[in-house]
Design an enzyme around this catalytic site. Structure first.
Site, PDB file in Angstrom:
ATOM      1  CG  HIS A   1      32.617  -2.995 -71.777  1.00  0.00           C
ATOM      2  ND1 HIS A   1      34.030  -3.286 -71.560  1.00  0.00           N
ATOM      3  CD2 HIS A   1      32.285  -1.703 -71.206  1.00  0.00           C
ATOM      4  CE1 HIS A   1      34.476  -2.437 -70.689  1.00  0.00           C
ATOM      5  NE2 HIS A   1      33.528  -1.474 -70.366  1.00  0.00           N
TER       6      HIS A   1
ATOM      7  NE  ARG B   1      51.034 -18.173 -82.687  1.00  0.00           N
ATOM      8  CZ  ARG B   1      51.238 -17.922 -83.967  1.00  0.00           C
ATOM      9  NH1 ARG B   1      50.436 -18.667 -84.886  1.00  0.00           N
ATOM     10  NH2 ARG B   1      51.688 -16.672 -84.397  1.00  0.00           N
TER      11      ARG B   1
ATOM     12  CG  HIS C   1      31.767   0.949 -77.281  1.00  0.00           C
ATOM     13  ND1 HIS C   1      30.965   2.186 -77.514  1.00  0.00           N
ATOM     14  CD2 HIS C   1      32.500   1.312 -76.391  1.00  0.00           C
ATOM     15  CE1 HIS C   1      31.157   2.919 -76.434  1.00  0.00           C
ATOM     16  NE2 HIS C   1      31.992   2.401 -75.975  1.00  0.00           N
TER      17      HIS C   1
ATOM     18  CG  ASP D   1      30.013   1.662 -71.061  1.00  0.00           C
ATOM     19  OD1 ASP D   1      29.750   1.845 -69.653  1.00  0.00           O
ATOM     20  OD2 ASP D   1      30.838   1.388 -71.415  1.00  0.00           O
TER      21      ASP D   1
HETATM   22 ZN   LIG Z   1      31.203   1.211 -68.322  1.00  0.00          ZN
END
Ligand SMILES: [Zn+2]
Length: 408
Positions: free
Chosen positions: A210, A221, A245, A268
């Protein structure tokens, strides 16, 4: 021979509209464009036909899970996702005591032997407490080859992916041991800098768990793990494109940088996928689902390094304190309640082209699993794994190895 005709058929070469698919038992015999070459076809006018989805990151669904419960619960979770289009899937475990992980790996290996799942994904225990998200820091370990080998042996050849944090001491040795054993190493739940992540890729890591969630965010940077994983061409990147997400811009940028051949859509999903709001379990953590968003009820254990408030944006703290923020706390996002079909629908709505989405949901993850010669595309010689969707990309029928599955 069964003939499916009239639909918009999504193939690696583009969308055939209309197109047809001829099946020989469990295998695709031929695919073509235009009208059905012979009568007595199953009429799919007005529908899309996509390759069966391949979900590399799944903890559960339909009220059942792989992370706890019985073998029957695991069967129920797999059946839930299959009926919604994921004709291939891994069972993902979260951080837990080593002995418990070994026992669960052995139990799930039985299901992989039977073909109920396509293998195991270990999301832990070699993860960084500072980026733990919903995972239990009490059981996180420094990477250790002997511990890896115990888990690998328990899975009896079915361990496909292990997620680890490459900045932890011993990580390079485990990356090499896993790669030698044919296990894909994924970088995730990590506070690694870009340089440390590049070294992990040099050592053999080829996948990102993920992307953006559970890792140091991009800074111009210090591009962090996210920057390094986007930068290296040999790395495939998972994204949870569920609208919770990740911002849609993050989804589109990842898709553009990696291209469909290196982007992997994952769910997920945890047990609450497909279920009403309420209380659920993810490993040792209690989770509450409200408005379809799963969050930790309480912090499962001692805190990791304290958050540095100067490093956290308001979005880190308020909206995504666990997976995107520094550290984690009660309220961290705890997996998703989406199926891969939901993620696909969201990715298309976010502007990704349908053929690219099919590649990222089927073809590319099948390649990551080493299954590209068996499934992952609507091509002659591959398994007849396919999903018939309506105009809104809601699955209407699912076929696995030439057989229609019961509709959800
Ligand atoms: Zn997971």
């Amino acid at each position: 021979m069964l003939l499916l005709a009239g639909g918009r058929v999504v193939t690696p070469g583009g969308v055939l509209s209309p197109g047809w698919i001829r099946l020989a038992g469990p295998v695709i015999d031929a695919v073509g464009s235009g009208d059905a070459p012979e009568p007595s076809a199953v009429d799919l006018r007005g529908q899309w036909v996509l390759p069966g989805f391949v979900d590399l990151h799944v903890h559960g669904g339909g009220g059942a899970s792989f992370t706890e419960g019985t073998q029957d619960d695991a069967r129920k979770a797999a059946a839930f996702h299959r009926a919604r289009g994921s004709t291939s899937l891994l069972a993902s475990l979260v951080t837990a005591p080593l002995a418990e992980l070994q026992a669960r790996a052995a139990m799930l290996a039985d299901l992989a032997d039977e073909g109920v799942i396509d293998g195991l994904h270990l999301e832990g225990p070699f993860l960084a407490p500072a980026r733990r998200g919903a995972q239990d820091p009490r059981y996180m370990l420094a990477p250790d080859v002997a511990a890896f080998e115990r888990l690998h042996a328990a899975a009896r050849g079915h361990l496909r992916i292990i997620t680890l944090a490459p900045e932890l001491p011993g990580a390079a040795k485990v990356i090499k041991a896993a790669t030698r054993a044919g296990v894909t190493v994924a970088v995730g739940h990590t506070d690694a800098t870009a340089d440390v992540t590049l070294a992990a890729v040099d050592a053999g890591a080829t996948h990102a768990t993920h992307l953006f969630n559970g890792m140091r965010p991009w800074h111009h940077r210090e591009p962090g793990a996210a920057g390094a994983l986007l930068d290296r061409d040999e790395v495939t990147c998972e994204v949870i494109a569920d609208g919770v997400h990740l911002h849609d811009i993050a989804i589109r940028l990842a898709a553009r940088v990696k291209g469909p051949g290196r982007l992997v859509l994952v769910s997920d999903a945890m047990a609450a996928a497909g279920m009403p709001d309420g209380r659920y379990q993810l490993g040792s953590a209690r989770v509450t689902v409200a408005g379809g968003v799963a969050r930790l009820l309480e912090d499962p254990g001692p805190a990791g390094p304290p958050d540095d408030p100067s490093q956290a944006t308001p979005a880190d703290r308020a909206d995504d304190p666990g997976q995107a923020g520094t550290g984690a706390a009660a309220g961290a996002i705890a997996g998703s309640t989406a199926t891969l079909a939901d993620v696909i629908r969201h990715a298309i709505a976010a502007g990704l082209p349908v053929p690219d989405v099919a590649a990222a949901a089927s073809t590319t993850p099948a390649r990551v699993l080493g299954l590209a010669d068996r499934t992952g595309a609507l091509s002659p010689g591959l398994a007849a794994d396919l999903v018939v969707c309506d105009d809104d990309f809601r699955p209407r029928a699912v076929m696995r190895q030439g057989r229609w599955l019961a509709a959800p």
